[in-house]
Design an enzyme around this catalytic site. Structure first.
Site, PDB file in Angstrom:
ATOM      1  N   HIS A 182       0.842  -1.199   0.000  1.00 49.06           N
ATOM      2  CA  HIS A 182       0.000   0.000   0.000  1.00 49.06           C
ATOM      3  C   HIS A 182       0.872   1.240   0.000  1.00 49.06           C
ATOM      4  O   HIS A 182       1.815   1.359   0.780  1.00 49.06           O
ATOM      5  CB  HIS A 182      -0.914   0.015   1.227  1.00 49.06           C
ATOM      6  CG  HIS A 182      -1.801   1.221   1.281  1.00 49.06           C
ATOM      7  ND1 HIS A 182      -2.881   1.384   0.456  1.00 49.06           N
ATOM      8  CD2 HIS A 182      -1.752   2.342   2.058  1.00 49.06           C
ATOM      9  CE1 HIS A 182      -3.475   2.528   0.713  1.00 49.06           C
ATOM     10  NE2 HIS A 182      -2.798   3.133   1.682  1.00 49.06           N
ATOM     11  N   SER A 183       0.567   2.176  -0.909  1.00 55.32           N
ATOM     12  CA  SER A 183       1.275   3.441  -1.018  1.00 55.32           C
ATOM     13  C   SER A 183       2.771   3.178  -1.247  1.00 55.32           C
ATOM     14  O   SER A 183       3.134   2.495  -2.197  1.00 55.32           O
ATOM     15  CB  SER A 183       1.008   4.283   0.231  1.00 55.32           C
ATOM     16  OG  SER A 183       1.333   5.632   0.018  1.00 55.32           O
ATOM     17  N   ALA A 184       3.653   3.687  -0.385  1.00 50.60           N
ATOM     18  CA  ALA A 184       5.081   3.425  -0.575  1.00 50.60           C
ATOM     19  C   ALA A 184       5.381   1.936  -0.582  1.00 50.60           C
ATOM     20  O   ALA A 184       6.320   1.478  -1.250  1.00 50.60           O
ATOM     21  CB  ALA A 184       5.888   4.118   0.512  1.00 50.60           C
TER      22      ALA A 184
END
Length: 260
Positions: free
Chosen positions: A97-99
């Site tokens: 998720h995300s980074a």
């Protein structure tokens, strides 16, 4: 004390696992900036019985709070190529998720380059594909602006946000992670041959629709998108629905379909 089957527990500095001895597949989850393996604790009980959950615990959080966070992606990816090999003996998927999505992607490339076994599917969540992005960079903001931007994204409990000491420690790790990944450049290379499913919130300011769809350029295999109501932390609002999509996809027969 032996952990319960659906209990996510530390096995090594980097690996937390919810053991399922009869599992036929594994899902390895990579946390977003500032977070650790416990972000996925509830997923163990939501996954189908045939899928075992593993979550990555980077330094600088929870039981590793006394360790310095990584400042460059290369050493982190290198460490994970070694520590994950023992758990890649079953068909495995990565979720980030995300980074954590960029980390999952870079790790997949590193494993392929080494000729090592890697994931058979990538689930990349709430993260623009590599390349130019209109998403605002946060790591160089003054402390008060940085904190305001982080809190506006959600994902932090109200009790935590009101505790100055906890927030100070969390913001230190968050800034370190944002600095690492906002400065990181994905080097050009051949597309993967691994299916990619992009997941994202429909109203996420940090994952514009056009930018997340460009992940399709990074694989020659199946590419799909799945959007959910919500913002950057959509998966906290409807974890059962998100995990259901991942579980069904992992256990479905392989196809070569691509969709946008």
């Amino acid at each position: 004390m032996i952990p319960l089957e659906n209990e996510l527990a530390p096995e090594s500095p980097y690996i937390w696992r919810a053991r399922r001895p009869s599992a036929t597949h594994r899902l390895v989850c990579f946390p977003h900036a500032g977070a650790g393996a416990p972000a996925y604790a509830d997923w163990a009980g939501l996954l189908p019985p045939g899928i075992e959950l593993i979550a990555i615990q980077p330094p600088g959080r929870q039981n590793r709070i006394g360790e310095d966070p990584f400042t460059e992606a290369g050493p982190l990816v290198e460490a994970l190529t070694h520590v994950l090999r023992p758990v890649l003996d079953l068909p495995t998927a990565f979720f980030g998720h995300s980074a954590g999505a960029t980390l999952a992607y870079e790790l997949t490339r590193a494993l392929r380059e080494r000729g090592a076994r890697g994931p058979e599917h990538l689930f990349l969540s709430a993260q623009p594909a590599p390349g130019e992005s209109a998403v605002r960079r946060l790591h160089e903001l003054p402390d008060d602006e940085f904190a305001a931007e982080i809190l506006s994204l959600g994902g932090i409990d109200e009790e935590v946000a009101e505790d100055e000491d906890v927030m100070e420690a969390m913001l230190y790790t968050l800034r370190a992670d944002f600095t690492l990944w906002e400065r990181h450049t994905v080097e050009p290379g051949a597309p993967l041959d691994v299916p990619i499913t992009v997941l994202s919130g429909e109203s996420d300011p940090r994952a514009p629709l056009g930018e997340v769809k460009r992940w399709g350029e990074h694989t020659t295999a199946e590419f799909q998108t799945q959007f959910f109501p919500g913002g950057h932390f959509y998966f906290l609002d409807s974890p059962a629905e998100v995990v259901s999509v991942i579980g069904r996809t992992m256990l479905a027969p392989a196809t070569h379909r691509r969709s946008a």
